[in-house]
Design a protein around this motif. Structure first.
Motif, PDB file in Angstrom:
ATOM      1  N   VAL A 196       0.843  -1.179   0.000  1.00  9.90           N
ATOM      2  CA  VAL A 196       0.000   0.000   0.000  1.00  9.90           C
ATOM      3  C   VAL A 196       0.891   1.245   0.000  1.00  9.90           C
ATOM      4  O   VAL A 196       1.842   1.351   0.762  1.00  9.90           O
ATOM      5  CB  VAL A 196      -0.921   0.010   1.241  1.00  9.90           C
ATOM      6  N   PHE A 197       0.558   2.184  -0.874  1.00  6.67           N
ATOM      7  CA  PHE A 197       1.299   3.429  -0.952  1.00  6.67           C
ATOM      8  C   PHE A 197       0.389   4.581  -0.544  1.00  6.67           C
ATOM      9  O   PHE A 197      -0.768   4.634  -0.934  1.00  6.67           O
ATOM     10  CB  PHE A 197       1.803   3.679  -2.376  1.00  6.67           C
ATOM     11  N   ARG A 198       0.949   5.490   0.215  1.00  2.91           N
ATOM     12  CA  ARG A 198       0.214   6.694   0.593  1.00  2.91           C
ATOM     13  C   ARG A 198       0.657   7.827  -0.321  1.00  2.91           C
ATOM     14  O   ARG A 198       1.755   7.812  -0.859  1.00  2.91           O
ATOM     15  CB  ARG A 198       0.542   7.058   2.041  1.00  2.91           C
ATOM     16  N   LYS A 199      -0.185   8.833  -0.453  1.00 10.11           N
ATOM     17  CA  LYS A 199       0.169   9.967  -1.297  1.00 10.11           C
ATOM     18  C   LYS A 199       1.388  10.707  -0.764  1.00 10.11           C
ATOM     19  O   LYS A 199       2.200  11.196  -1.531  1.00 10.11           O
ATOM     20  CB  LYS A 199      -1.006  10.938  -1.416  1.00 10.11           C
ATOM     21  N   ASP A 200       1.518  10.806   0.558  1.00 13.76           N
ATOM     22  CA  ASP A 200       2.626  11.554   1.135  1.00 13.76           C
ATOM     23  C   ASP A 200       3.921  10.737   1.177  1.00 13.76           C
ATOM     24  O   ASP A 200       4.965  11.252   1.517  1.00 13.76           O
ATOM     25  CB  ASP A 200       2.280  12.055   2.540  1.00 13.76           C
ATOM     26  N   GLN A 201       3.837   9.483   0.797  1.00 11.46           N
ATOM     27  CA  GLN A 201       5.022   8.628   0.769  1.00 11.46           C
ATOM     28  C   GLN A 201       5.733   8.863  -0.560  1.00 11.46           C
ATOM     29  O   GLN A 201       5.116   8.819  -1.621  1.00 11.46           O
ATOM     30  CB  GLN A 201       4.591   7.166   0.894  1.00 11.46           C
ATOM     31  N   PRO A 202       7.040   9.141  -0.548  1.00 15.65           N
ATOM     32  CA  PRO A 202       7.732   9.411  -1.806  1.00 15.65           C
ATOM     33  C   PRO A 202       7.767   8.166  -2.683  1.00 15.65           C
ATOM     34  O   PRO A 202       7.960   7.062  -2.199  1.00 15.65           O
ATOM     35  CB  PRO A 202       9.134   9.825  -1.373  1.00 15.65           C
ATOM     36  N   SER A 203       7.557   8.393  -3.977  1.00 21.00           N
ATOM     37  CA  SER A 203       7.612   7.265  -4.906  1.00 21.00           C
ATOM     38  C   SER A 203       9.067   6.950  -5.231  1.00 21.00           C
ATOM     39  O   SER A 203       9.971   7.705  -4.900  1.00 21.00           O
ATOM     40  CB  SER A 203       6.869   7.609  -6.198  1.00 21.00           C
ATOM     41  N   GLY A 204       9.300   5.859  -5.885  1.00 18.22           N
ATOM     42  CA  GLY A 204      10.649   5.451  -6.251  1.00 18.22           C
ATOM     43  C   GLY A 204      11.327   6.500  -7.122  1.00 18.22           C
ATOM     44  O   GLY A 204      12.502   6.792  -6.973  1.00 18.22           O
ATOM     45  N   PHE A 205      10.571   7.106  -8.048  1.00 20.21           N
ATOM     46  CA  PHE A 205      11.138   8.091  -8.953  1.00 20.21           C
ATOM     47  C   PHE A 205      11.590   9.346  -8.203  1.00 20.21           C
ATOM     48  O   PHE A 205      12.699   9.822  -8.399  1.00 20.21           O
ATOM     49  CB  PHE A 205      10.126   8.475 -10.034  1.00 20.21           C
ATOM     50  N   THR A 206      10.723   9.874  -7.338  1.00 22.03           N
ATOM     51  CA  THR A 206      11.096  11.100  -6.625  1.00 22.03           C
ATOM     52  C   THR A 206      12.256  10.858  -5.667  1.00 22.03           C
ATOM     53  O   THR A 206      13.112  11.725  -5.498  1.00 22.03           O
ATOM     54  CB  THR A 206       9.902  11.685  -5.852  1.00 22.03           C
ATOM     55  N   THR A 207      12.299   9.690  -5.061  1.00 16.73           N
ATOM     56  CA  THR A 207      13.410   9.363  -4.166  1.00 16.73           C
ATOM     57  C   THR A 207      14.711   9.296  -4.949  1.00 16.73           C
ATOM     58  O   THR A 207      15.723   9.855  -4.536  1.00 16.73           O
ATOM     59  CB  THR A 207      13.149   8.019  -3.455  1.00 16.73           C
ATOM     60  N   LYS A 208      14.686   8.641  -6.095  1.00 21.22           N
ATOM     61  CA  LYS A 208      15.896   8.535  -6.923  1.00 21.22           C
ATOM     62  C   LYS A 208      16.334   9.907  -7.435  1.00 21.22           C
ATOM     63  O   LYS A 208      17.512  10.216  -7.481  1.00 21.22           O
ATOM     64  CB  LYS A 208      15.664   7.594  -8.099  1.00 21.22           C
ATOM     65  N   LEU A 209      15.365  10.734  -7.829  1.00 23.22           N
ATOM     66  CA  LEU A 209      15.688  12.072  -8.314  1.00 23.22           C
ATOM     67  C   LEU A 209      16.345  12.899  -7.214  1.00 23.22           C
ATOM     68  O   LEU A 209      17.343  13.580  -7.445  1.00 23.22           O
ATOM     69  CB  LEU A 209      14.420  12.763  -8.824  1.00 23.22           C
ATOM     70  N   ARG A 210      15.799  12.816  -6.008  1.00 25.39           N
ATOM     71  CA  ARG A 210      16.372  13.545  -4.884  1.00 25.39           C
ATOM     72  C   ARG A 210      17.800  13.065  -4.591  1.00 25.39           C
ATOM     73  O   ARG A 210      18.700  13.861  -4.367  1.00 25.39           O
ATOM     74  CB  ARG A 210      15.493  13.383  -3.640  1.00 25.39           C
ATOM     75  N   GLU A 211      18.009  11.744  -4.604  1.00 23.86           N
ATOM     76  CA  GLU A 211      19.338  11.193  -4.358  1.00 23.86           C
ATOM     77  C   GLU A 211      20.333  11.638  -5.426  1.00 23.86           C
ATOM     78  O   GLU A 211      21.476  11.955  -5.130  1.00 23.86           O
ATOM     79  CB  GLU A 211      19.277   9.665  -4.311  1.00 23.86           C
ATOM     80  N   MET A 212      19.879  11.658  -6.690  1.00 25.70           N
ATOM     81  CA  MET A 212      20.776  12.069  -7.773  1.00 25.70           C
ATOM     82  C   MET A 212      21.171  13.533  -7.646  1.00 25.70           C
ATOM     83  O   MET A 212      22.322  13.894  -7.862  1.00 25.70           O
ATOM     84  CB  MET A 212      20.124  11.819  -9.135  1.00 25.70           C
ATOM     85  N   THR A 213      20.207  14.390  -7.279  1.00 24.91           N
ATOM     86  CA  THR A 213      20.543  15.815  -7.154  1.00 24.91           C
ATOM     87  C   THR A 213      21.481  16.055  -5.982  1.00 24.91           C
ATOM     88  O   THR A 213      22.341  16.926  -6.045  1.00 24.91           O
ATOM     89  CB  THR A 213      19.277  16.679  -6.990  1.00 24.91           C
TER      90      THR A 213
ATOM     91  N   TRP B 155      25.347  17.351  -7.325  1.00 30.11           N
ATOM     92  CA  TRP B 155      25.155  18.795  -7.259  1.00 30.11           C
ATOM     93  C   TRP B 155      26.407  19.555  -7.668  1.00 30.11           C
ATOM     94  O   TRP B 155      26.346  20.694  -8.120  1.00 30.11           O
ATOM     95  CB  TRP B 155      24.745  19.236  -5.856  1.00 30.11           C
ATOM     96  N   ALA B 156      27.570  18.948  -7.536  1.00 35.98           N
ATOM     97  CA  ALA B 156      28.837  19.644  -7.799  1.00 35.98           C
ATOM     98  C   ALA B 156      28.993  20.006  -9.267  1.00 35.98           C
ATOM     99  O   ALA B 156      29.488  21.097  -9.597  1.00 35.98           O
ATOM    100  CB  ALA B 156      30.009  18.793  -7.333  1.00 35.98           C
ATOM    101  N   ALA B 157      28.613  19.136 -10.190  1.00 36.59           N
ATOM    102  CA  ALA B 157      28.816  19.404 -11.621  1.00 36.59           C
ATOM    103  C   ALA B 157      28.071  20.667 -12.068  1.00 36.59           C
ATOM    104  O   ALA B 157      28.689  21.559 -12.677  1.00 36.59           O
ATOM    105  CB  ALA B 157      28.401  18.192 -12.450  1.00 36.59           C
ATOM    106  N   PRO B 158      26.773  20.811 -11.793  1.00 35.35           N
ATOM    107  CA  PRO B 158      26.112  22.054 -12.202  1.00 35.35           C
ATOM    108  C   PRO B 158      26.694  23.285 -11.486  1.00 35.35           C
ATOM    109  O   PRO B 158      26.801  24.368 -12.074  1.00 35.35           O
ATOM    110  CB  PRO B 158      24.645  21.845 -11.796  1.00 35.35           C
ATOM    111  N   ALA B 159      27.098  23.126 -10.211  1.00 35.17           N
ATOM    112  CA  ALA B 159      27.671  24.262  -9.478  1.00 35.17           C
ATOM    113  C   ALA B 159      28.975  24.700 -10.126  1.00 35.17           C
ATOM    114  O   ALA B 159      29.255  25.907 -10.236  1.00 35.17           O
ATOM    115  CB  ALA B 159      27.896  23.883  -8.020  1.00 35.17           C
ATOM    116  N   ILE B 160      29.801  23.773 -10.548  1.00 33.18           N
ATOM    117  CA  ILE B 160      31.071  24.105 -11.212  1.00 33.18           C
ATOM    118  C   ILE B 160      30.812  24.805 -12.540  1.00 33.18           C
ATOM    119  O   ILE B 160      31.451  25.820 -12.855  1.00 33.18           O
ATOM    120  CB  ILE B 160      31.917  22.838 -11.405  1.00 33.18           C
ATOM    121  N   ILE B 161      29.855  24.314 -13.317  1.00 31.62           N
ATOM    122  CA  ILE B 161      29.535  24.935 -14.603  1.00 31.62           C
ATOM    123  C   ILE B 161      29.040  26.360 -14.406  1.00 31.62           C
ATOM    124  O   ILE B 161      29.462  27.288 -15.112  1.00 31.62           O
ATOM    125  CB  ILE B 161      28.485  24.090 -15.355  1.00 31.62           C
TER     126      ILE B 161
END
Length: 133
Positions: free
Chosen positions: A91-108, A112-118
């Motif tokens: 069961v998933f709740r709306k306030d529970q982060p989905s796999g995609f949003t969790t992965k996106l957050r982890e990637m950012t 974060w260093a590459a965009p900051a350097i550019i």
């Protein structure tokens, strides 16, 4: 006298998915094709890729002959259970982060260093360019 078919769950069929124990499901019927792997005209890899899952669509797309369909009767072991019991649902709740949003957050957070350097290089280049003019 009618033959009683054994019923198999899809979960049970899925456990038979290797060279030593290979089952396929076609049109709701379960076949143990382990002994047929070396004889299959399309090669054993074709059957192994269909093993442990409902491969009805793959079977139909291959355009099997009437003889091939007759040969299948030799490997028939039972029927797929038409009323499978679903053991549990996650069961998933709306306030529970989905796999995609969790992965996106982890990637950012991780990259974060590459965009900051550019951005930093662009700012320095802009300052240097504006000093020349």
């Amino acid at each position: 006298m009618a033959t009683i078919s054994k019923l198999y769950s899809m979960r049970e069929a899925a456990e038979h998915n290797n060279r030593e124990d290979c089952w396929v499901v076609v049109d709701g019927k379960v076949y143990d094709v382990t002994s047929y792997l070396d004889e299959h005209p399309g090669g054993d890899d074709t059957l192994l890729s269909a093993a442990g899952r409902d491969s009805t669509e793959d079977f139909e797309d291959a355009g099997h002959s009437k003889d091939a369909r007759e040969l299948m009767k030799n490997y028939y072991i039972g029927e797929l259970d038409p009323n499978p019991v679903i053991p549990e649902l996650e069961v998933f709740r709306k306030d529970q982060p989905s796999g995609f949003t969790t992965k996106l957050r982890e990637m950012t957070q991780q990259y974060w260093a590459a965009p900051a350097i550019i951005i930093g290089i662009a700012v320095v280049a802009g300052i240097l360019y504006s000093r020349k003019n």
